[in-house]
Design a protein around this motif. Structure first.
Motif, mmCIF file in Angstrom:
data_model
loop_
_atom_site.group_PDB
_atom_site.id
_atom_site.type_symbol
_atom_site.label_atom_id
_atom_site.label_comp_id
_atom_site.label_asym_id
_atom_site.label_seq_id
_atom_site.Cartn_x
_atom_site.Cartn_y
_atom_site.Cartn_z
ATOM 1 N N CYS A 184 10.907 -36.029 1.458
ATOM 2 C CA CYS A 184 12.362 -36.031 1.249
ATOM 3 C C CYS A 184 12.883 -34.617 1.006
ATOM 4 C CB CYS A 184 12.726 -36.914 0.063
ATOM 5 S SG CYS A 184 12.401 -38.672 0.306
ATOM 6 N N ALA A 185 12.111 -33.825 0.242
ATOM 7 C CA ALA A 185 12.529 -32.447 -0.043
ATOM 8 C C ALA A 185 12.610 -31.630 1.239
ATOM 9 C CB ALA A 185 11.560 -31.799 -1.026
ATOM 10 N N ILE A 186 11.661 -31.834 2.140
ATOM 11 C CA ILE A 186 11.681 -31.111 3.418
ATOM 12 C C ILE A 186 12.889 -31.549 4.241
ATOM 13 C CG2 ILE A 186 10.432 -30.673 5.563
ATOM 14 C CD1 ILE A 186 7.827 -31.188 4.006
ATOM 15 N N ALA A 187 13.111 -32.867 4.302
ATOM 16 C CA ALA A 187 14.245 -33.395 5.073
ATOM 17 C C ALA A 187 15.566 -32.871 4.522
ATOM 18 C CB ALA A 187 14.221 -34.921 5.054
ATOM 19 N N THR A 188 15.704 -32.833 3.202
ATOM 20 C CA THR A 188 16.927 -32.329 2.582
ATOM 21 C C THR A 188 17.141 -30.863 2.919
ATOM 22 O OG1 THR A 188 16.739 -33.904 0.749
ATOM 23 C CG2 THR A 188 18.112 -31.953 0.386
ATOM 24 N N THR A 189 16.064 -30.095 2.917
ATOM 25 C CA THR A 189 16.160 -28.660 3.211
ATOM 26 C C THR A 189 16.692 -28.398 4.610
ATOM 27 O OG1 THR A 189 14.366 -28.115 1.670
ATOM 28 C CG2 THR A 189 14.845 -26.504 3.417
ATOM 29 N N VAL A 190 16.236 -29.179 5.591
ATOM 30 C CA VAL A 190 16.659 -28.944 6.975
ATOM 31 C C VAL A 190 17.936 -29.709 7.324
ATOM 32 C CG1 VAL A 190 14.292 -28.473 7.691
ATOM 33 C CG2 VAL A 190 15.193 -30.795 7.937
ATOM 34 N N GLY A 191 18.465 -30.479 6.351
ATOM 35 C CA GLY A 191 19.711 -31.202 6.593
ATOM 36 C C GLY A 191 19.547 -32.463 7.398
ATOM 37 N N LEU A 192 18.383 -33.098 7.281
ATOM 38 C CA LEU A 192 18.103 -34.304 8.058
ATOM 39 C C LEU A 192 18.323 -35.536 7.195
ATOM 40 C CD1 LEU A 192 16.982 -35.512 10.727
ATOM 41 C CD2 LEU A 192 14.707 -35.349 9.719
ATOM 42 N N ASN A 193 19.226 -36.401 7.615
ATOM 43 C CA ASN A 193 19.474 -37.653 6.918
ATOM 44 C C ASN A 193 18.661 -38.749 7.589
ATOM 45 O OD1 ASN A 193 21.423 -36.579 5.118
ATOM 46 N ND2 ASN A 193 22.964 -36.669 6.760
ATOM 47 N N THR A 194 17.809 -39.401 6.811
ATOM 48 C CA THR A 194 16.953 -40.425 7.406
ATOM 49 C C THR A 194 16.591 -41.455 6.356
ATOM 50 O OG1 THR A 194 14.898 -40.811 8.632
ATOM 51 C CG2 THR A 194 14.836 -39.145 6.892
ATOM 52 N N ARG A 195 16.123 -42.581 6.799
ATOM 53 C CA ARG A 195 15.687 -43.630 5.886
ATOM 54 C C ARG A 195 14.317 -43.279 5.323
ATOM 55 N NH1 ARG A 195 17.211 -48.776 9.773
ATOM 56 N NH2 ARG A 195 19.470 -48.437 9.798
ATOM 57 N N SER A 196 14.068 -43.759 4.102
ATOM 58 C CA SER A 196 12.840 -43.375 3.396
ATOM 59 C C SER A 196 11.570 -43.852 4.101
ATOM 60 C CB SER A 196 12.864 -43.933 1.966
ATOM 61 O OG SER A 196 12.992 -45.350 1.980
ATOM 62 N N GLY A 197 11.658 -44.926 4.895
ATOM 63 C CA GLY A 197 10.464 -45.492 5.486
ATOM 64 C C GLY A 197 9.824 -44.649 6.569
ATOM 65 N N GLY A 198 10.598 -43.875 7.300
ATOM 66 C CA GLY A 198 10.027 -43.132 8.422
ATOM 67 C C GLY A 198 10.332 -41.659 8.370
ATOM 68 N N ILE A 199 10.258 -41.061 7.187
ATOM 69 C CA ILE A 199 10.661 -39.662 7.042
ATOM 70 C C ILE A 199 9.738 -38.732 7.824
ATOM 71 C CG2 ILE A 199 11.020 -37.777 5.412
ATOM 72 C CD1 ILE A 199 11.858 -39.801 3.351
ATOM 73 N N ALA A 200 8.432 -38.941 7.724
ATOM 74 C CA ALA A 200 7.488 -38.051 8.408
ATOM 75 C C ALA A 200 7.726 -38.073 9.913
ATOM 76 C CB ALA A 200 6.055 -38.455 8.081
#
Length: 462
Positions: A184-200
């Motif tokens: 989640c921290a990586i996704a937040t850094t790059v500005g990616l909004n996604t559901r928790s189930g398939g973040i990777a």
């Protein structure tokens, strides 16, 4: 004609779906190369996470649109386990098309902060890391707490940004309390909004869709090291043009990892009679002089105070954090008073930057942060090793650390782990191996030994 979203056969327009046309465009752009499944999916579905079956459907539609048959002309080759390759000859209508493609590419993106202070004594380290980076896709900078791992990693990141060849994303993991939040921290850094189930998976798709190769800097991994290692391996496997630089007190133990051990800044072995000119040859003293002058305008290193400054830096083991904290107190104390206070070094080097992480606001907080990450046996062994005033061998360590409930094998494993986690240093002379604690670490270990009520018991063993 990608810009016009057209595929022509002579003068006739070929009916083809937008996703299949997008796949054709990327395959033709990289004709002759293998384009991975992840790259193709990222190009055709840039903001969605889809099943790989969708890609197969679109590739089949593309083959049909091109009129590819088992006996006719071939355009696409399947590379089993990897992706697809465009194998037909390609000729661009304009010879400047390649240059135009590069000219139209978006500028490199990054979130690397500008340096606010000069990085003292680390030029050789940054050069060495940069020299080793092309040989590995993941490198971890390890070292003791406060040694400057983050500062060096950011300096390397700024150099990478200057090349304009990579997107560079710095992710600070220090504030995380739950290892599951690393993705989640990586996704937040790059500005990616996604559901928790398939973040990777979403991260892999996002990074593959970027026009430039990607650099990911994972900072402060030690308390979430297993989760950081897992996401690093996942992204490196899924994103061929990604590289990772991590910082941690211990290696991530990820596949293909290259480890760079960051040592403390150099200090003189003997400080008596040292002149200012001689003292400034040592990076630790350079750092103290710069930080002291910044805090106290009338400070200047001279022959009279150089031996005292050198002794302060030596007793602080050349740890940049501790040196900076000590230098900041010169607005309230003179040099000799500051040296005298180092007998209680965990309260003497005062407060750090107000905006800094809580664990960086005092030397004691830094060591407490790392100590809490140790397991019970590692804590026991570390605090008992604090009785050694000098280097020691394995047999001596086993004798001192012996505990009725702890087997010898567990003590050896704990000692090995303390070496890996930068608490204990190793000195090798041929086949002889000896161990040592930095002075700061030794004082901290003795402090913990006293708190545990074991100082007298273990002292008698020594």
């Amino acid at each position: 004609m990608p810009a016009r979203r057209l595929l022509l056969d002579g003068e006739s327009r070929v009916r083809i779906g937008s996703r299949a046309l997008e796949l054709l465009a990327v395959l033709v752009e990289r004709a002759g190369e293998v384009v991975t499944r992840h790259e193709l999916m990222a190009r055709a579905w840039p903001r969605s996470v889809v099943d790989e079956g969708n890609l197969k459907v679109q590739i089949a539609a593309l083959r049909k649109a091109l009129g590819e048959t088992s006996r006719g002309e071939r355009y696409l080759a399947t590379v089993v386990g990897q992706g697809y390759r465009f194998v037909a000859p390609v000729r661009s209508r304009t010879p400047l098309a390649e240059n135009a493609r590069h000219r139209d590419r978006p500028a490199a993106a990054h979130n690397v902060p500008a340096g606010l202070m000069r990085l003292v004594g680390r030029t050789a380290d940054t050069v060495a890391i940069l020299a080793r980076l092309p040989c590995t896709r993941i490198m971890t900078v390890t070292g003791a707490g406060g040694v400057g791992k983050t500062s060096v990693a950011l300096a390397v990141a700024r150099t990478i940004v200057e090349t304009s060849q990579y997107d560079v994303w710095c992710v600070d993991l220090s504030a995380l309390s739950d290892p599951r939040c690393v993705s989640c921290a990586i996704a937040t850094t790059v500005g990616l909004n996604t559901r928790s189930g398939g973040i990777a998976s979403a991260l892999a798709t996002y990074f593959c869709s970027r026009s430039r190769p990607q650099w990911l800097v994972l900072d402060n991994c030690e308390h979430v090291v297993e989760a950081a290692s897992a996401i690093a391996e996942c992204l490196l496997s899924a994103v061929p043009r990604m590289r990772i630089l991590a910082t941690s007190r211990e290696p991530l133990r990820a596949t293909g990892e290259n480890v760079y051990k960051l040592a403390p800044l150099g200090t003189p072995a003997a400080t008596a009679g040292l002149s200012a000119r001689e003292a400034l040859r040592y990076p630790a003293i350079q750092l103290f002089a710069e930080r002291a002058a910044a805090r106290c305008s009338d400070f200047a290193l001279c022959d009279d105070n150089a031996p005292v400054v050198a002794e302060i830096c030596r007793r602080l083991d050349g740890i940049p954090l501790a040196i900076g904290l000590a230098a900041a107190r010169l607005d309230a104390f003179c040099i000799r008073e500051l040296l005298a206070q180092l007998d209680d070094r965990f309260t003497a080097p005062g407060s750090g930057q107000r905006t800094g992480a809580p664990r960086h606001r005092s030397l004691l907080a830094t060591l407490d942060w790392s100590y809490q990450l140790l397991n019970e046996v590692e804590r026991l062994v570390l605090r008992r090793l604090g009785v050694f005033a000098d280097a020691f061998c394995l047999d001596s360590a086993m004798t001192i650390a012996a505990d009725g409930e702890t087997r010898a094998a567990r003590i050896r494993d704990a000692l090995s782990s303390l070496v890996e986690k930068s608490w204990v240093t190793v000195e090798k002379d041929g086949d002889t191996v000896r161990y040592r604690l930095l002075e700061t670490t030794r004082h901290y270990a003795r402090r913990k030994l006293a708190e545990a009520g074991e100082l007298g018991l273990v002292g008698r063993r020594g």
